[in-house]
Design an enzyme around this catalytic site. Structure first.
Site, PDB file in Angstrom:
ATOM      1  N   CYS A  63       0.807  -1.231   0.000  1.00 43.82           N
ATOM      2  CA  CYS A  63       0.000   0.000   0.000  1.00 43.82           C
ATOM      3  C   CYS A  63       0.835   1.274   0.000  1.00 43.82           C
ATOM      4  CB  CYS A  63      -1.006  -0.003   1.153  1.00 43.82           C
ATOM      5  SG  CYS A  63      -0.297   0.073   2.817  1.00 43.82           S
ATOM      6  N   HIS A 101      -2.730   1.287   6.972  1.00 48.35           N
ATOM      7  CA  HIS A 101      -2.992   1.061   5.553  1.00 48.35           C
ATOM      8  C   HIS A 101      -3.322   2.409   4.913  1.00 48.35           C
ATOM      9  CE1 HIS A 101      -4.010  -1.306   2.035  1.00 48.35           C
ATOM     10  NE2 HIS A 101      -5.116  -0.588   1.890  1.00 48.35           N
ATOM     11  N   HIS A 127      -5.966   1.187  -4.094  1.00 45.12           N
ATOM     12  CA  HIS A 127      -4.963   0.786  -3.106  1.00 45.12           C
ATOM     13  C   HIS A 127      -4.429  -0.600  -3.434  1.00 45.12           C
ATOM     14  CE1 HIS A 127      -7.801  -1.668  -0.321  1.00 45.12           C
ATOM     15  NE2 HIS A 127      -8.403  -1.496  -1.467  1.00 45.12           N
TER      16      HIS A 127
END
Length: 183
Positions: free
Chosen positions: A85, A138, A150
Site C-alpha cells: 500500500c 494502511h 490501493h
C-alpha cells in the site's frame, strides 16, 4: 489464521523498499505527464520533471494510480512489478515530483489533515487494519469522495474500493492532502 491476517495487514506499514526512480533522482529537462505502464513488466515511467513550477493535479495523480489496477500485491513492493500500500503511494507521488515517506505511519503525518467531506482525487486515505487503538496501518489514494485505489493484500492486486463499505468505513482513521508545494 487471525495471526497471519494481522501480520499481513501490517505488512504495508513496515517495508523499507525504495521506488524506482527514487524521488529526487535526475529527471529529463522537459516536463511531461507520466503514463501508466500497460503491464507490470512494462518500462517504468520517468519521474515527472520539476513540477514546482506547475500546479499539482490530484486528479492526474489518481488517474495515474488507477493505471496500476491488477498489479500484484508484493510485500515491500514499490514499483510496477508489485506494490504494497505505501509503496504504491510513494511510487505514484514520485512520478509527480512529490516525495513522501515510505511507511504508512510516516505518510500519515505528511501534508494537511482534511475532513472526510473534503476528500478529493489524489488525497491520501488512511485506515487502521490492526488492533483497536492503533494508528494508521494502511493507505490508499482517493479517486473520488467515496472511492479509492490501493494495494490490499487480501486479494493480491491493486484495486478500487469504496469508503462506504462496511469493512473500510469501520477502519477509516483520517485523510490528508499532499501537494507539490505543501508536501
Amino acid at each position: 489464521m487471525m495471526a497471519l491476517q494481522a501480520a499481513a495487514s501490517a505488512a504495508c506499514a513496515t517495508s523499507g523498499a525504495v521506488p524506482r526512480p527514487f524521488p529526487g533522482a535526475p529527471v529529463a529537462a522537459a516536463p511531461r505527464a507520466p503514463v501508466a505502464p500497460a503491464a507490470p513488466d512494462a518500462p517504468i515511467p520517468p519521474l515527472a520533471s520539476d513540477l514546482t513550477a506547475h500546479r499539482f493535479d490530484g486528479r492526474a495523480v489518481a488517474e495515474f494510480a488507477l493505471g496500476f489496477r491488477g498489479v500484484p500485491y508484493r510485500l515491500g513492493g514499490a514499483d510496477p512489478a508489485g506494490f504494497d500500500c505505501s509503496g504504491l503511494v510513494q511510487y505514484v507521488f514520485a512520478q509527480y515530483g512529490v516525495s513522501v515517506p515510505r511507511v504508512v505511519e510516516q505518510q500519515y503525518v505528511v501534508g494537511d489533515k482534511i475532513k472526510p467531506s473534503e476528500i478529493k482525487p489524489g488525497d491520501l486515505i488512511f485506515f487502521n487494519t490492526k488492533k483497536a487503538g492503533s494508528s494508521a496501518s494502511h493507505v490508499a489514494i482517493a479517486i473520488g469522495a467515496d472511492t479509492f485505489v490501493h494495494a490490499p493484500n487480501s486479494t493480491g492486486v491493486v484495486r478500487v474500493e469504496t469508503l462506504g463499505s462496511a469493512y473500510w468505513g469501520a477502519r477509516y482513521v483520517g485523510a490528508r492532502r499532499v501537494t507539490a508545494a505543501g508536501g
